[in-house]
Design a protein around this motif. Structure first.
Motif, PDB file in Angstrom:
ATOM      1  N   GLY A 154      -8.837  11.730  -6.298  1.00 50.44           N
ATOM      2  CA  GLY A 154     -10.089  11.919  -5.407  1.00 50.44           C
ATOM      3  C   GLY A 154     -11.241  12.786  -6.252  1.00 50.44           C
ATOM      4  O   GLY A 154     -12.442  12.383  -6.216  1.00 50.44           O
ATOM      5  N   LEU A 157     -12.995  10.325  -8.642  1.00 46.90           N
ATOM      6  CA  LEU A 157     -14.024   9.522  -8.179  1.00 46.90           C
ATOM      7  C   LEU A 157     -15.240  10.332  -7.795  1.00 46.90           C
ATOM      8  O   LEU A 157     -16.238   9.862  -8.004  1.00 46.90           O
ATOM      9  CB  LEU A 157     -13.231   8.728  -6.944  1.00 46.90           C
ATOM     10  N   GLN A 178      -9.846   3.723  -5.082  1.00 50.42           N
ATOM     11  CA  GLN A 178     -10.599   3.825  -3.673  1.00 50.42           C
ATOM     12  C   GLN A 178      -9.609   4.149  -2.584  1.00 50.42           C
ATOM     13  O   GLN A 178      -9.969   4.675  -1.528  1.00 50.42           O
ATOM     14  CB  GLN A 178     -11.585   2.607  -3.456  1.00 50.42           C
ATOM     15  N   TYR A 179      -8.449   3.190  -2.516  1.00 51.96           N
ATOM     16  CA  TYR A 179      -7.616   3.264  -1.546  1.00 51.96           C
ATOM     17  C   TYR A 179      -7.054   4.705  -1.397  1.00 51.96           C
ATOM     18  O   TYR A 179      -6.873   5.217  -0.381  1.00 51.96           O
ATOM     19  CB  TYR A 179      -6.617   2.428  -1.796  1.00 51.96           C
ATOM     20  N   ALA A 181      -8.068   7.547  -2.469  1.00 52.83           N
ATOM     21  CA  ALA A 181      -9.358   8.403  -2.282  1.00 52.83           C
ATOM     22  C   ALA A 181      -9.318   8.473  -0.620  1.00 52.83           C
ATOM     23  O   ALA A 181      -9.613   9.329   0.008  1.00 52.83           O
ATOM     24  CB  ALA A 181     -10.561   8.396  -2.936  1.00 52.83           C
ATOM     25  N   ALA A 182      -9.326   7.219  -0.135  1.00 56.39           N
ATOM     26  CA  ALA A 182      -9.645   6.929   1.369  1.00 56.39           C
ATOM     27  C   ALA A 182      -8.526   7.522   2.375  1.00 56.39           C
ATOM     28  O   ALA A 182      -8.839   7.850   3.418  1.00 56.39           O
ATOM     29  CB  ALA A 182      -9.884   5.664   1.765  1.00 56.39           C
TER      30      ALA A 182
ATOM     31  N   ARG B 335     -24.780   5.010  -9.118  1.00 50.60           N
ATOM     32  CA  ARG B 335     -24.086   5.632 -10.118  1.00 50.60           C
ATOM     33  C   ARG B 335     -24.845   6.381 -11.286  1.00 50.60           C
ATOM     34  O   ARG B 335     -25.989   5.845 -11.624  1.00 50.60           O
ATOM     35  CB  ARG B 335     -23.131   4.634 -10.858  1.00 50.60           C
ATOM     36  N   ALA B 486     -18.149   4.802   2.490  1.00 44.10           N
ATOM     37  CA  ALA B 486     -16.828   4.386   2.918  1.00 44.10           C
ATOM     38  C   ALA B 486     -15.605   5.439   2.220  1.00 44.10           C
ATOM     39  O   ALA B 486     -14.754   5.927   3.142  1.00 44.10           O
ATOM     40  CB  ALA B 486     -16.667   3.053   2.232  1.00 44.10           C
ATOM     41  N   THR B 487     -15.965   5.928   0.952  1.00 45.24           N
ATOM     42  CA  THR B 487     -14.754   6.399   0.267  1.00 45.24           C
ATOM     43  C   THR B 487     -14.233   7.620   1.115  1.00 45.24           C
ATOM     44  O   THR B 487     -13.069   7.741   1.350  1.00 45.24           O
ATOM     45  CB  THR B 487     -15.153   6.857  -1.051  1.00 45.24           C
ATOM     46  N   PHE B 488     -15.118   8.802   1.232  1.00 43.83           N
ATOM     47  CA  PHE B 488     -14.576  10.018   1.749  1.00 43.83           C
ATOM     48  C   PHE B 488     -14.918  10.240   3.215  1.00 43.83           C
ATOM     49  O   PHE B 488     -14.608  11.217   3.668  1.00 43.83           O
ATOM     50  CB  PHE B 488     -14.989  11.276   0.894  1.00 43.83           C
ATOM     51  N   ARG B 492      -9.024   8.267   8.014  1.00 37.82           N
ATOM     52  CA  ARG B 492      -7.784   7.487   7.748  1.00 37.82           C
ATOM     53  C   ARG B 492      -6.644   8.446   7.716  1.00 37.82           C
ATOM     54  O   ARG B 492      -6.657   9.680   7.385  1.00 37.82           O
ATOM     55  CB  ARG B 492      -8.070   6.635   6.782  1.00 37.82           C
TER      56      ARG B 492
END
Lengths: 208, 501
Positions: A154, A157, A178-179, A181-182, B335, B486-488, B492
């Motif tokens: 994480g 990223l 990405q997976y 980190a999510a 980026r 999306a990422t953080f 989930r």
């Protein structure tokens, strides 16, 4: 420890130079110091603010210092404020911890008429390169990551270090990152969202 | 006796120590506005191409309108994140589709400002260096050299030293004021005529052209709010710095444009500007101050053009970065360069666009001052004018929903007046765009230039609607200034947590 491994990732394993621009390293290390205290449940994030949850002194001296500065404040501050505050000394704190454990060596040099510059050079390049080797290999092989490994993923990223760790890797490796980190532990994910946004704001506020 | 211990937060005190005061903010934004570029380049070319003699009063009127605009703009900047970009205001005040439309207009307008400046830089440097070095290089050779330097500085994020900028800016202002004094003390036959400052110009034909020329000269002042999170006292510092920047630049531009008209005589200013172009100011003062001072002025003119080039390049790069970060534009634009931390993708795209424009202009053999510097930068100025009008309306919309503790003057009266005045300026500018370009009223060019913004705005609205349907999470985050993508962001279930460590 998380901050140690992020420090190793963010610096060259032989000459100790930064692999990432200075503010991203500093903000990333500040976040890593907070992360260590989140994991030990000394700190919590509530409504975007950092709160001390346990006053028991941590065993590590640097963690102790960070917790003390949180405890010393009468009012609560946002995670972002703490990142900006800790950013100033985070790199020195972590570097000195690695010097004490014998992993880094402080090398001072003086340029002609310039200031004295302290560089921290790894004593053992294999040990210094290990976090990169291990993380890079696991991400490329889509291998299962343990908790510290997932946190470190994480961090790369959020700070932009993934471009280097996954250089030349197939797109599947990025997707896996990405997976991972999510699906991080929620407090860690919140901390990293603030970290990424703070580094982004540092880019936007650049003065020219 | 000891005073009772006062507890000051270490965190607050430490962070406050590195913060900016009013002078720092003023210097940063004024050096981007590049005063000498406007005085020696913008004002003279404005006289020549529009044929309007009311340029000086147009600068003063513009300063007044922008000061009014700044009241609501600065007030709203205190309540939003990513306060540096007009599209943030528009999305928060007028809705997200309008915001994305504003973002597209902004990208186009700032690109136009930057690319147009290459024409001015190329023409001025080739006139300066060719005779001195005995060369005969085209303007575009010099423009390409500047382009290459901007390209490298853009991705390597070499900050121009704040002290160097401050010294340069002070020198620019000093030179402009000295030149003004010389011109005013050596008037033409008409004597100290105030004709070009007469308010009656504001209601005559061609004023739209003059006003948008003036607004083009002010572009950059809106950047004060970029620093709102970095100032000691965000409530006061930014407001003061913005007013000071607007008033100082307005007076300097008005005074300088007027001084030129005194030195040539108001009836001859357009002819003189047409004949001498960007050399007008230097030719007018040369007999009275000597070659050394004029050469110094030229060098500062060139460095000022370069500072403006770099500043607008970085503005475009940051805009692209912010839009990429919010997910409005492709994420790779959000980026940064790993080592320098520069918004590298946005920077490279701007560099590429500028190169294409330079190649096209050089291949067509177009005039660098008229067709590139003036046409393209005033078109950029028109875009920024449209954005400011939209932003001003957005301030009204934003405070209409909630007061946020601001006074009625800041929330309603000033923004309403500013919106109306800016709207009038947009309207007369469009009506007189042929005068602005110096082309026949029937020329299709008068519609092509402004129509580009209509197309950009429509693309923006369309894109926003597509995002709303296809990616609601990104749509929701538009204008919020934080990458909540999306990422953080989303919730989930964790794969592993510390208890399993």
């Amino acid at each position: 420890m998380l901050a140690d491994d992020f420090f190793r990732l963010a610096h060259h394993d032989v000459n100790g130079r930064r692999r990432l621009h200075a503010r991203a390293v500093d903000i990333g290390l500040a976040a890593a110091l907070i992360a260590e205290l989140l994991v030990t449940r000394h700190l919590e994030i509530r409504d975007g603010e950092l709160v001390a949850a346990n006053r028991t002194p941590p065993t590590d001296a640097v963690a102790h210092t960070v917790l003390d500065s949180v405890l010393a404040e009468l009012e609560r501050h946002s995670v972002r404020t703490w990142l900006l505050y800790l950013e100033k000394d985070a790199r020195t704190h972590v570097a000195r911890r690695l010097v004490r454990s014998g992993d880094l060596q402080a090398v001072t040099s003086r340029r002609l008429l310039g200031p004295v510059i302290t560089r921290y050079v790894p004593t053992d390049m294999n040990k210094a390169a290990w976090p990169w080797l291990s993380l890079s290999w696991r991400l490329r092989e889509r291998h299962k990551l343990d908790f510290p490994g997932a946190c470190l993923a994480g961090f790369i990223l959020a700070t932009g270090l993934d471009k280097w760790v996954l250089e030349g890797a197939p797109p599947a490796a990025s997707e896996y990152l990405q997976y991972v980190a999510a699906h991080l532990w929620p407090p860690m994910r919140e901390l990293l969202a603030h970290t990424e946004a703070t580094i982004g704001d540092a880019v936007l506020a650049q003065r020219t | 006796m000891t005073s009772p211990p006062t507890r000051v937060s270490t965190v607050t005190a430490t962070l406050a120590a590195g913060r900016l005061g009013v002078p720092a903010v003023v210097f940063f934004v004024m050096s981007a506005a590049a005063p000498l570029t406007v005085v020696a380049g913008g004002a003279t070319t404005g006289y020549a191409i529009t044929g309007v003699t009311g340029i000086p009063v147009a600068y003063l009127a513009t300063a007044a309108i922008l000061a009014l605009f700044a009241v609501g703009y600065v007030a709203m900047s205190r309540h939003i994140l990513n306060a540096g970009a007009f599209y943030t205001y528009i999305s928060r005040g007028l809705g997200k589709p309008a915001g994305v439309a504003g973002a597209m207009v902004a990208l186009l307008a700032y690109n136009a400002m930057q690319i147009g400046l290459y024409g001015g830089f190329g023409a001025v440097t080739s006139d300066f260096f060719n005779p001195r070095l005995g060369l005969d290089l085209g303007w575009w050779v010099y423009a390409l050299v500047a382009w290459a330097i901007v390209a490298v500085l853009g991705v390597s994020r070499v900050d121009l030293n704040g002290l160097v900028l401050a010294v340069m800016l002070t020198a620019e202002i000093l030179v402009a004021v000295v030149f003004d004094a010389v011109m005013v003390s050596h008037p033409a036959d008409a004597g100290l005529s105030l004709a070009t400052l007469s308010p009656h110009h504001l209601v005559t034909a061609g004023i739209g052209a003059a006003l948008v020329t003036a607004i083009t000269g002010f572009v950059g002042f809106e950047a004060t709010v970029v620093f709102s999170e970095e100032t000691r006292d965000p409530k006061r510092t930014i407001a003061r710095a913005t007013y000071i920047a607007v008033v100082v630049t307005g007076l300097l531009y008005g005074l300088s444009a007027w001084a030129m008209s005194v030195a040539t005589g108001p009836d001859r200013i357009v002819t003189a500007a047409t004949e001498d172009g960007t050399e007008l100011v230097f030719n007018l003062v040369l007999p009275h101050v000597g070659q050394g001072m004029v050469t110094g002025g030229h060098v500062l003119f060139i460095t000022s053009l370069f500072a403006a080039l770099l500043s607008f390049h970085n503005t475009v790069a940051r805009y692209s970065f912010a839009l990429g970060r919010e997910g409005v534009l492709p994420a790779w634009l959000g980026r940064t360069s790993r080592r320098s931390g520069a918004p590298a993708a946005g920077s490279l795209i701007q560099t590429l666009l500028a190169l294409v424009a330079l190649i096209v202009y050089a291949a067509l053999g177009a005039d660098p001052i008229v067709h590139l510097f003036f046409w393209v930068t005033v078109t950029g100025g028109l875009g920024v004018l449209i954005l400011m009008t939209g932003t001003s309306a957005a301030v009204l919309g934003y405070f209409n929903r909630e007061r946020h503790g601001e006074s009625v003057w800041r929330r309603r009266i000033a923004p309403a007046l500013a919106t109306a005045l800016l709207g009038v300026v947009v309207w007369v500018t469009l009506a007189e765009f042929s005068t602005l370009l110096g082309v026949a009223p029937a020329s299709p060019l008068r519609w092509i230039f402004p129509a580009v913004y209509a197309v950009a705005a429509l693309v923006g609205v369309g894109w926003a609607l597509i995002l709303r349907a296809s990616n609601p999470a990104v749509y929701e985050a538009i204008g919020l200034g934080v990458h909540s993508g999306a990422t953080f962001g989303a919730t989930r279930p964790p794969l592993v947590d510390p208890t399993h460590a």
